[in-house]
Design an enzyme around this catalytic site. Structure first.
Site, short mmCIF file in Angstrom:
data_model
loop_
_atom_site.label_atom_id
_atom_site.label_comp_id
_atom_site.label_asym_id
_atom_site.label_seq_id
_atom_site.Cartn_x
_atom_site.Cartn_y
_atom_site.Cartn_z
N GLY A 88 0.82 -1.21 0.00
CA GLY A 88 0.00 0.00 0.00
C GLY A 88 0.85 1.26 0.00
N GLY A 90 1.53 2.92 -2.57
CA GLY A 90 1.15 3.82 -3.66
C GLY A 90 1.85 3.52 -4.96
N SER A 91 1.94 2.24 -5.33
CA SER A 91 2.65 1.90 -6.57
C SER A 91 1.90 2.45 -7.79
CB SER A 91 2.86 0.40 -6.69
OG SER A 91 1.63 -0.27 -6.70
N SER A 92 0.57 2.53 -7.72
CA SER A 92 -0.19 3.03 -8.87
C SER A 92 0.12 4.50 -9.14
CB SER A 92 -1.70 2.92 -8.62
OG SER A 92 -2.01 1.68 -8.08
N ALA A 94 2.80 6.16 -8.07
CA ALA A 94 4.22 6.32 -8.41
C ALA A 94 4.47 5.93 -9.86
CB ALA A 94 5.08 5.48 -7.46
N ASP A 135 -1.55 10.83 -3.08
CA ASP A 135 -0.43 9.95 -3.46
C ASP A 135 0.29 10.47 -4.70
OD1 ASP A 135 -2.81 9.45 -4.78
OD2 ASP A 135 -2.84 7.31 -4.41
O1 PMV Z 1 -4.89 3.05 0.91
P1 PMV Z 1 -4.00 4.17 0.55
O2 PMV Z 1 -2.65 4.08 1.22
O3 PMV Z 1 -3.91 4.40 -0.89
O4 PMV Z 1 -4.65 5.49 1.20
C1 PMV Z 1 -5.97 5.85 0.92
C2 PMV Z 1 -6.29 7.15 1.58
C3 PMV Z 1 -7.74 7.61 1.38
O5 PMV Z 1 -7.87 8.87 2.06
C4 PMV Z 1 -8.69 6.63 2.05
C5 PMV Z 1 -8.10 7.74 -0.09
C6 PMV Z 1 -7.48 8.93 -0.78
O6 PMV Z 1 -7.30 8.86 -2.01
O7 PMV Z 1 -7.19 9.95 -0.13
#
Ligand code: PMV
Length: 296
Positions: A88, A90-92, A94, A135
């Site tokens: 989790g 954030g590979s997408s 990045a 992200d």
């Molecule tokens: O699951 P992650 O690490 O991609 O984080 C999501 C965070 C959220 O606030 C739930 C969604 C977002 O895009 O902000």
């Protein structure tokens, strides 16, 4: 000619979920990166991405980029990653940003950070349908950022020596599903959730100050409060709760889940002398310690 682009992964520090509803969040980057190599080919457009999930994001990025900047898309694209998409990190996002870098290099199109953000965010929304874009901002700007949905605010924060332990819960979270599920529940009891989001919003404002001041005790306390509210939102899991609790009992300043919840990672803010104790307690609770540099 081959060109390369790369971008780092991220970790949410404060404000997940509430950020979707127009409250701010704080995100930081991690040292592992995703690399994209692009080459113009006479043949067909082709992608070689070991992480299957990334292919869709690369394809959509190439599609939107070639349409917007009116360039050919006869490319051979390869992706490499320092990290697995399961954590989790954030590979997408990045891979999306790294692809934009590679394309802007190969076609010699100079883009501002804002233009990269807008394009990258569009890719995420087209594929996932939901997301704040935090992200994408992290992958572009690096370091620690105070962020508001859609990049309405992207403010770099000067945070020093953030000492975090990252514990992976062993379960891959489905962010889109969790965000949509929460949206569905909010529909039925709007007010109750609004109150929680407001509290999270206030925590983020306080954390913005405490992190910049290096006030770790206060920051840890705010992490605990934020985790409590995420539990009330119903996005945490037993395992994440256990990992956070044991980290605090072993001397962490504070701990919380990081990201959408439902799995992925938790983070604990620690002093150097408590780091080992906190790490072994998380392992005892069934977690896996991920050793990466943060705030890079
Ligand atoms: O699951 P992650 O690490 O991609 O984080 C999501 C965070 C959220 O606030 C739930 C969604 C977002 O895009 O902000």
């Amino acid at each position: 000619m081959k060109v390369k682009g790369s971008a780092p992964g991220k970790l949410m520090l404060f404000g997940e979920h509430a950020v979707i509803y127009n409250y701010p969040c704080i995100v930081t980057t991690v040292s592992p990166r995703i690399y994209v190599e692009a080459e113009i080919t006479p043949g067909q457009f082709n992608i070689d991405a070991p992480q299957v999930k990334n292919v869709r994001f690369v394809e959509e990025t190439v599609k939107l980029f070639s349409k917007k900047y009116n360039v050919d898309n006869k490319l051979l694209i390869k992706t490499y990653s320092d990290f697995s998409s399961q954590y989790g990190f954030g590979s997408s996002s990045a891979v999306t940003v790294a692809t934009i870098y590679a394309l802007s290099k190969i076609y010699k199109i100079k883009l501002s950070k804002r233009e990269i953000f807008d394009l990258g965010y569009k890719v995420i929304l087209n594929i996932q349908g939901v997301g704040s874009g935090f992200d994408i901002a992290a992958a572009i700007f690096g370091g620690t950022l105070y962020f508001v949905i859609g990049g309405k605010v992207i403010e770099p924060l000067s945070v020093k020596e953030l000492s975090l332990v990252i514990g992976y819960s062993g379960v891959k979270a489905d962010t889109t599903k969790i965000v949509k599920n929460l949206e569905f529940r909010i529909h039925n009891s709007e007010l109750e959730y609004r109150k929680i989001f407001e509290k999270i919003g206030r925590i983020v404002e306080e954390a913005k100050i405490s992190l910049v001041n290096g006030d770790w005790e206060k920051s840890g306390e705010l992490m605990n409060q934020n985790h409590q509210l995420l539990q009330e939102l119903g996005v945490s899991t037993e395992k994440l709760n256990r990992m956070c609790l044991t980290a605090i009992e072993s001397g962490a300043y504070g701990a919380k889940l990081s990201g959408a919840g439902g799995g992925d990672c938790m983070i604990a803010l620690v002093s150097k002398d408590k780091k080992e104790d906190v790490e072994s307690s998380i392992v005892d609770a069934g977690g896996e310690i991920i050793n990466v540099k943060i705030n890079v």
